[in-house]
Design an enzyme around this catalytic site. Structure first.
Site, PDB file in Angstrom:
ATOM      1  N   ASN A  25       0.804  -1.215   0.000  1.00 44.99           N
ATOM      2  CA  ASN A  25       0.000   0.000   0.000  1.00 44.99           C
ATOM      3  C   ASN A  25       0.841   1.272   0.000  1.00 44.99           C
ATOM      4  OD1 ASN A  25      -2.493   1.440   0.152  1.00 44.99           O
ATOM      5  ND2 ASN A  25      -2.118   1.765   2.320  1.00 44.99           N
ATOM      6  N   TYR A  90       2.791   9.455 -12.085  1.00 44.19           N
ATOM      7  CA  TYR A  90       2.083   8.572 -11.157  1.00 44.19           C
ATOM      8  C   TYR A  90       1.315   7.508 -11.936  1.00 44.19           C
ATOM      9  CZ  TYR A  90      -1.284   7.099  -7.587  1.00 44.19           C
ATOM     10  OH  TYR A  90      -2.060   6.365  -6.724  1.00 44.19           O
TER      11      TYR A  90
END
Length: 188
Positions: A25, A90
């Protein structure tokens, strides 16, 4: 721990020898543009969002195998399948992470390790606190993720926006970004 540091990841795997679920995560977004954003920002996104989960999977695969197979949950993003004027570094890192997830799913199957990809749009976290957008509750996303892992799902599409973009992957990009068609025609 630091997912960008080999020694830190190795130490975590050594200390957590009873792991049966690995959740990747860790993530970072610098909002870097590909053509003029700082290359070090784009490299940080790739190092954290792609190489970080890869490092973790490589370090924990033997641990998971020794503990009966277990599961891996890789946190992805709808940005793997879409583009904006910003955040494309990203997006590229999350697209690479999506491909990583699909690849390690095959490679870890023989040892009985299930791999689930969790894709979502905006979630109410510190990373996008300053961005105006409809944001999902992190608790709802976490529940969907864990339910998916428990069910053995290959992929969890945590919200309607993500499911919509995933469903459109086979479309002509000109249909996804009609405003760019006008720009392309003007440049001819």
């Amino acid at each position: 721990m630091d997912v960008t540091d080999d020694a830190s990841v190795a130490r975590a795997a050594e200390l957590a020898g009873d792991t049966t679920l690995l959740i990747n995560n860790a993530g970072v977004s610098t909002f870097a543009r590909l053509i003029d954003g700082a290359e070090e920002d784009i490299r940080l996104e790739m190092e954290t969002n792609f190489f970080g989960p890869l490092r973790m999977v490589r370090a924990f695969a033997p641990v998971l195998g020794a503990n009966g197979g277990g599961a891996v949950l890789n946190v992805l993003s709808v940005m793997a399948w879409m583009a904006f004027e910003h955040s494309n570094g990203y997006g590229a890192s999350k697209a690479a992470a999506w491909s990583l997830t699909n690849g390690v799913r095959h490679e870890l199957a023989a040892q009985g390790t299930r791999v689930t990809g969790l894709a979502m749009a905006s979630v109410d976290t510190d990373m996008i606190a300053d961005i105006e957008d409809e944001k999902s509750d992190p608790r709802v996303i976490a529940k969907a993720a864990l339910d998916g892992v428990e069910a053995g799902a290959f992929e969890v599409l945590a919200d309607a926006r993500t499911a919509g973009w995933k469903a459109r992957l086979g479309e002509d990009p000109a249909l996804l970004y009609p405003h760019l068609t006008e720009v392309g025609a003007a440049g001819r």
